[in-house]
Design an enzyme around this catalytic site. Sequence first.
Site, PDB file in Angstrom:
ATOM      1  N   LYS A  81       0.833  -1.207   0.000  1.00 49.21           N
ATOM      2  CA  LYS A  81       0.000   0.000   0.000  1.00 49.21           C
ATOM      3  C   LYS A  81       0.868   1.258   0.000  1.00 49.21           C
ATOM      4  CE  LYS A  81      -3.776   1.982   2.808  1.00 49.21           C
ATOM      5  NZ  LYS A  81      -4.574   1.736   4.032  1.00 49.21           N
ATOM      6  N   SER A 156      -9.224   1.459   3.301  1.00 45.90           N
ATOM      7  CA  SER A 156      -8.398   2.241   2.407  1.00 45.90           C
ATOM      8  C   SER A 156      -7.339   1.420   1.683  1.00 45.90           C
ATOM      9  CB  SER A 156      -7.719   3.365   3.203  1.00 45.90           C
ATOM     10  OG  SER A 156      -6.858   2.851   4.200  1.00 45.90           O
ATOM     11  N   SER A 180      -9.285  -0.898   7.468  1.00 52.82           N
ATOM     12  CA  SER A 180      -8.766  -0.683   6.121  1.00 52.82           C
ATOM     13  C   SER A 180      -8.046  -1.865   5.501  1.00 52.82           C
ATOM     14  CB  SER A 180      -7.836   0.534   6.103  1.00 52.82           C
ATOM     15  OG  SER A 180      -8.586   1.713   6.252  1.00 52.82           O
TER      16      SER A 180
END
Length: 467
Positions: A81, A156, A180
Amino acid sequence: MTNDLTQQTAAGLSELYRNGKASPVEALEAVLTRTTRLNPTINCFSHVDEDGALKAARASELRWKKGAPLSELDGVPVSVKELVRVKGWAARMGSKLTDTAPVEEDAPAVARLREAGAVVFAHNTSPEYGHKGVTDSLLNGITRNPWRLDRTPGGSSGGAGAAVAAGLGPIAIGTDGGGSVRCPSSFSGLVGLKPTFGRVPAWPPSMTGDLANTGPMTRTAQDCALTMNVIVQPDQRDAYALPDDGMDYVRALTGDLKALKIGFVLRFGDHPLDPEVAASVARAAKEFARLGCEVEEVQAPFPYAEAGRAFTVHWCSALQRLLQLFPQARHGEFDPNLLTWAEEGKRFTVQDVVDAQVTRRELAIAWNLFFAKYDLLLSPTVAVAPFAAGQNDPPGEDGKPNTRWAPYTAQFNMSRHPAVSVPCGLNSEGLPIGLQIASGHYRDALVLRATASYAEINPIVFPSLSA
């Protein structure tokens, strides 16, 4: 075992490398070729380091040929990420306000993966500063769900979830400050673990402080365990890192679940719940009973509204720091949703923050007492199915945005307990539904063992995306 290297698990690739039936270079090249074809549509990568990854894959190939791999993950393609730093890449954070200068150090999880020989090849997309539960940003655009391209993969860590579901590397590293890792794992049909806080070292500290965790997102519990064996190794840069407990997460997957006592909570409060999600999770609870567990439907131990209020104060008061870090003249470049939440954070008083901290302690104690009675909790991961990409919230029955679509995950960020999402079926549209499994502090291995036992008898077939 499939011949398509992009559909292999990390464990499967390791076996192929060991037997000389495939090489790390072949696996990476297959993933890069598939990335070239799919990423323009899915938009799950914000950066791909093809040259650096090929160099790492060639080095791994030589180690396997010598019979001296660094670990079971040696040569396995991994994406990370974009909130997690990778040496030599920019730390954009999904934001137009950040610069493009390469950073000088790997985050702990990345450093440990490299030491294990894994091939870190791409940054996954994230909403700006990981602030919301879907993945789109003014910097990178909209990320789409491989199961249906008009739907969101959640967030996210949505780019991470979309990548693994699409066959663009079997492992991704996400971050989880309120769900997330787990929410996009639910929307993408993955096993995604938020470990006990401090179990996986992190650096630099997250803007959301000790709500944030780093964790793996994979297609199987075994791959999740393989990754945990690597990324839990201590790192002095994390002020809150737990000491190494010597756990072998792969070995801990074995064994039945008989005699475990499980609390099943269908709702955490008065929030809406999709009937298909409820039915699928209820079926999963019955599966655990058939596995020999004692399953009891119970109530959540802490008031939902109080928990939500406390989380909002923690979250928004952390985000308001962005307004201090960047000049006011540039605030208009923030995602409007992020700016709204940051401005909301400025309005909280010191008393609001202190009260939220008190509530958080009370919540953690309530869950501690729950896990003193029950070995595991079962609940939905998310209350809805994947909804339209490009929207922050799904529509409610009244036509207004349903802002309470993810009520299950954030409580365990506040309480610091480990929790995982595992797929528990598909809805009538063929979209995945996630089951959340949580447990007491430091019982991450038990959570993964329960995940593995359930997933073994409830496999999921990922979309081919062959068109």
